[in-house]
Design a protein around this motif. Structure first.
Motif, PDB file in Angstrom:
ATOM      1  N   UNK A 287      52.257  27.951  33.732  1.00 34.59           N
ATOM      2  CA  UNK A 287      51.807  29.152  34.433  1.00 34.59           C
ATOM      3  C   UNK A 287      52.643  29.303  35.693  1.00 34.59           C
ATOM      4  N   UNK A 288      53.163  30.504  35.894  1.00 33.12           N
ATOM      5  CA  UNK A 288      53.986  30.761  37.075  1.00 33.12           C
ATOM      6  C   UNK A 288      53.208  31.545  38.136  1.00 33.12           C
ATOM      7  N   UNK A 289      53.720  31.488  39.345  1.00 30.82           N
ATOM      8  CA  UNK A 289      53.089  32.193  40.452  1.00 30.82           C
ATOM      9  C   UNK A 289      53.139  33.703  40.199  1.00 30.82           C
ATOM     10  N   UNK A 290      51.984  34.348  40.403  1.00 29.86           N
ATOM     11  CA  UNK A 290      51.940  35.799  40.314  1.00 29.86           C
ATOM     12  C   UNK A 290      51.897  36.340  38.907  1.00 29.86           C
ATOM     13  N   UNK A 291      51.307  35.593  37.955  1.00 33.42           N
ATOM     14  CA  UNK A 291      51.174  36.121  36.594  1.00 33.42           C
ATOM     15  C   UNK A 291      49.793  35.810  36.042  1.00 33.42           C
ATOM     16  N   UNK A 292      49.376  36.643  35.086  1.00 37.58           N
ATOM     17  CA  UNK A 292      48.147  36.403  34.341  1.00 37.58           C
ATOM     18  C   UNK A 292      48.537  35.908  32.956  1.00 37.58           C
ATOM     19  N   UNK A 293      48.109  34.699  32.643  1.00 38.98           N
ATOM     20  CA  UNK A 293      48.382  34.107  31.343  1.00 38.98           C
ATOM     21  C   UNK A 293      47.098  34.184  30.516  1.00 38.98           C
ATOM     22  N   UNK A 423      36.588  32.308  44.921  1.00 40.50           N
ATOM     23  CA  UNK A 423      37.630  32.873  45.790  1.00 40.50           C
ATOM     24  C   UNK A 423      37.523  32.297  47.198  1.00 40.50           C
ATOM     25  N   UNK A 424      36.297  31.976  47.629  1.00 36.84           N
ATOM     26  CA  UNK A 424      36.105  31.405  48.964  1.00 36.84           C
ATOM     27  C   UNK A 424      36.753  30.026  49.091  1.00 36.84           C
ATOM     28  N   UNK A 425      36.984  29.370  47.971  1.00 36.35           N
ATOM     29  CA  UNK A 425      37.681  28.077  47.973  1.00 36.35           C
ATOM     30  C   UNK A 425      39.157  28.263  48.337  1.00 36.35           C
ATOM     31  N   UNK A 453      44.733  42.620  42.293  1.00 35.59           N
ATOM     32  CA  UNK A 453      44.935  42.402  43.734  1.00 35.59           C
ATOM     33  C   UNK A 453      45.305  40.945  44.012  1.00 35.59           C
ATOM     34  N   UNK A 454      44.620  40.019  43.332  1.00 34.62           N
ATOM     35  CA  UNK A 454      44.894  38.597  43.533  1.00 34.62           C
ATOM     36  C   UNK A 454      46.308  38.237  43.084  1.00 34.62           C
ATOM     37  N   UNK A 455      46.745  38.821  41.972  1.00 30.32           N
ATOM     38  CA  UNK A 455      48.102  38.580  41.488  1.00 30.32           C
ATOM     39  C   UNK A 455      49.126  39.127  42.472  1.00 30.32           C
ATOM     40  N   UNK A 456      48.856  40.311  43.000  1.00 30.92           N
ATOM     41  CA  UNK A 456      49.772  40.907  43.983  1.00 30.92           C
ATOM     42  C   UNK A 456      49.875  40.072  45.255  1.00 30.92           C
ATOM     43  N   UNK A 457      48.806  39.313  45.534  1.00 36.88           N
ATOM     44  CA  UNK A 457      48.803  38.446  46.716  1.00 36.88           C
ATOM     45  C   UNK A 457      49.444  37.084  46.431  1.00 36.88           C
TER      46      UNK A 457
END
Length: 506
Positions: A287-293, A423-425, A453-457
């Motif tokens: 899994x890479x940063x900024x992707x949905x697998x 998400x608070x973690x 939004x989370x992926x964009x971050x």
């Protein structure tokens, strides 16, 4: 006689500070399949609980007219004796009893006041034949899959000479094949004259078999759509459910080249001592940063087991192979190790494992990161309220108060609380196991938007889903599992439902 087997007239129901039903009118014709649709919290289940006597006569306003007579159901048995049966998403079966014992539980076949077990088994076989379930009556419920348990519930209802069968999210936990079998059964029951009311968030089910569909929103009747005349379309249902048009349920996000590899598994296997076999077999995955697998596959394919093996080996499997985080070997012996390394897991069972149902929203949101609201070992209540209010607003959690118990929230809002908790973690890798199971299209759209939004971050997401449309609509890449192994990896540009199913059934 009326063509309607049921009319619910001007039904209103109040809970403390909340009007759950507001003058709802609902009509069902004899021998039809009538869907009840709406967002979580729209009042669908509450209306059916009024009908079935869970909320007895006198606790609501309005009239129930069933078979041309006004009814006063004071308990569930009153509606059952009238020929009404309701099957909930959480099945009410005894796992350690046999199929025939469950079918006739509370409705035993007796002769001379004594249970006739031989006749019970004979009658159970007849009920199993009606629902086309090929199992022996002496099979234990705990040895059956979810789809077959659902059929046992229907057989149980049929044993009581049911005239009106109500199913509340019956396919929420079923795979595609089991869902299709259930829908075919409902069509067969319709031919036998049995009327069905079905609550579902799966719009393709509504479109495929509904004679009529009534939409509730905010406790009120919005409209009833007619199937044969072509009124039941995805666009029409969504617009009436959420009060606005949603052009694409899967919101688009700008395509970006993924970053560095966050997680890498090689030759990863997990042996379950309780089952005496491997549940994960030689998995290679990254899994890479900024992707949905996306992680696709049929129920029992090993997707959840893989997630749990990554998330600190919560089931105490015997693990083999290599796990790397950010290019470095990692040994995650406990869930706390996984959390510390930036991994979070939102379970598929939000009621059983994901939330503390008897605690309030703010307690649930902060439960996985108490250090984040503590100073020198003392909890800061004001900080807890501040954090909980932040996630309430950012995730659009619909609630009258942060003190509301999680168990009293709708399914979609429970899922948002569970998501807020993790998400608070502050994770770098978020594993979502069936993130939209049993929630409505509006809440799905909101959760998909949060995922984008989370992926964009810069976060990374592994999404386990049994809904192929969801996998194709949200993923950047897809791994397909079967029998504990990865059967293939597909770039989203080349993936389609047929290819995924071919791999999933290998």
């Amino acid at each position: 006689m009326s063509e309607h087997i049921l009319e619910m007239r001007q039904i209103s129901k109040h809970f403390t500070g909340v009007k759950a039903l507001d003058n709802v009118n609902f009509k069902v014709r004899k021998g039809e399949i009538h869907f009840l649709v709406g967002e979580n919290g729209a009042g669908k289940s509450t209306l059916m609980k009024v009908l079935s006597g869970v909320y007895p006569y006198g606790t609501y306003d309005g009239d129930i007219v069933y078979e041309d007579s006004v009814q006063q159901f004071n308990k569930i048995n009153d509606s059952v004796n009238a020929g009404i049966a309701i099957i909930y998403q959480e099945l009410a079966l005894f796992p350690d009893l046999t199929v025939y014992e469950n079918i006739f539980a509370g409705n035993e076949v007796k002769k001379g006041g004594v249970i006739d077990w031989n006749e019970t088994i004979v009658e159970a076989k007849k009920m199993l034949a009606k629902v086309k379930l090929d199992v022996t009556p002496d099979t234990l419920i705990k040895d059956l899959g979810v789809g077959k348990r659902q059929l046992v519930e229907i057989a149980k209802a049929l044993s009581k000479d049911v005239k009106l069968l109500i199913l509340d999210e019956p396919t929420a936990a079923l795979n595609e094949d089991d869902s299709e079998n259930l829908l075919e059964l409902l069509c067969e029951l319709k031919k036998q004259g049995i009327t069905c009311i079905m609550i579902s968030h799966k719009l393709k089910e509504v479109i495929s078999i509904a004679d009529q569909a009534t939409v509730l929103r905010d406790g009120q009747t919005i409209c009833t759509l007619d199937g044969p005349s072509g009124q039941i379309t995805e666009a029409a249902i969504i617009k009436n459910m959420v009060g606005r048009a949603i052009d694409d349920i899967y919101p688009k996000r700008p395509k970006k080249a993924p970053g560095e590899t966050i997680l890498e598994l090689s030759n990863w296997s997990a042996y379950d001592p309780k089952l005496g076999r491997k549940v994960i077999k030689d998995v290679d995955l990254h899994v890479k940063k900024g992707e949905i697998v996306g992680l696709a596959g049929l129920m029992g394919s090993g997707r959840t087991e893989l997630a749990l093996s990554i998330f600190g080996n919560a089931k105490s499997y015997k693990l083999e192979g290599n796990l790397k985080l950010n290019g470095k070997p990692a040994n995650l012996k406990h869930t706390s190790d996984a959390i510390r390394e930036g991994i979070a897991y939102v379970t598929e069972d939000r009621k059983g494992d994901g939330l503390f149902l008897i605690q309030d929203i703010k307690n649930n949101i902060t439960a996985a990161n108490l250090k984040g609201i503590s100073s020198k070992g003392v909890l800061n209540n004001n900080e807890e309220i501040k954090i909980a209010d932040h996630y309430k607003k950012s995730l659009h959690i619909k609630t009258s108060s942060l003190e509301q118990l999680a168990g009293n929230l709708s399914g979609g809002n429970q899922q948002k609380v569970s998501l807020g908790k993790w998400l608070f973690v502050g994770p770098k890798l978020l594993i979502l196991d069936e993130p939209t199971r049993g929630i409505d299209v509006g809440a799905k759209f909101e959760i998909y938007s949060v995922m984008n939004e989370l992926i964009n971050e810069g976060m990374s997401i592994i999404m386990i889903s049994s809904e192929l449309g969801e996998v194709l609509g949200m993923s950047d890449r897809v791994y397909v599992m079967a029998q504990g192994a990865i059967k293939g990896e597909l770039a989203i540009e080349e993936a389609d439902q047929e290819k995924i199913m071919q791999l999933a059934t290998q």
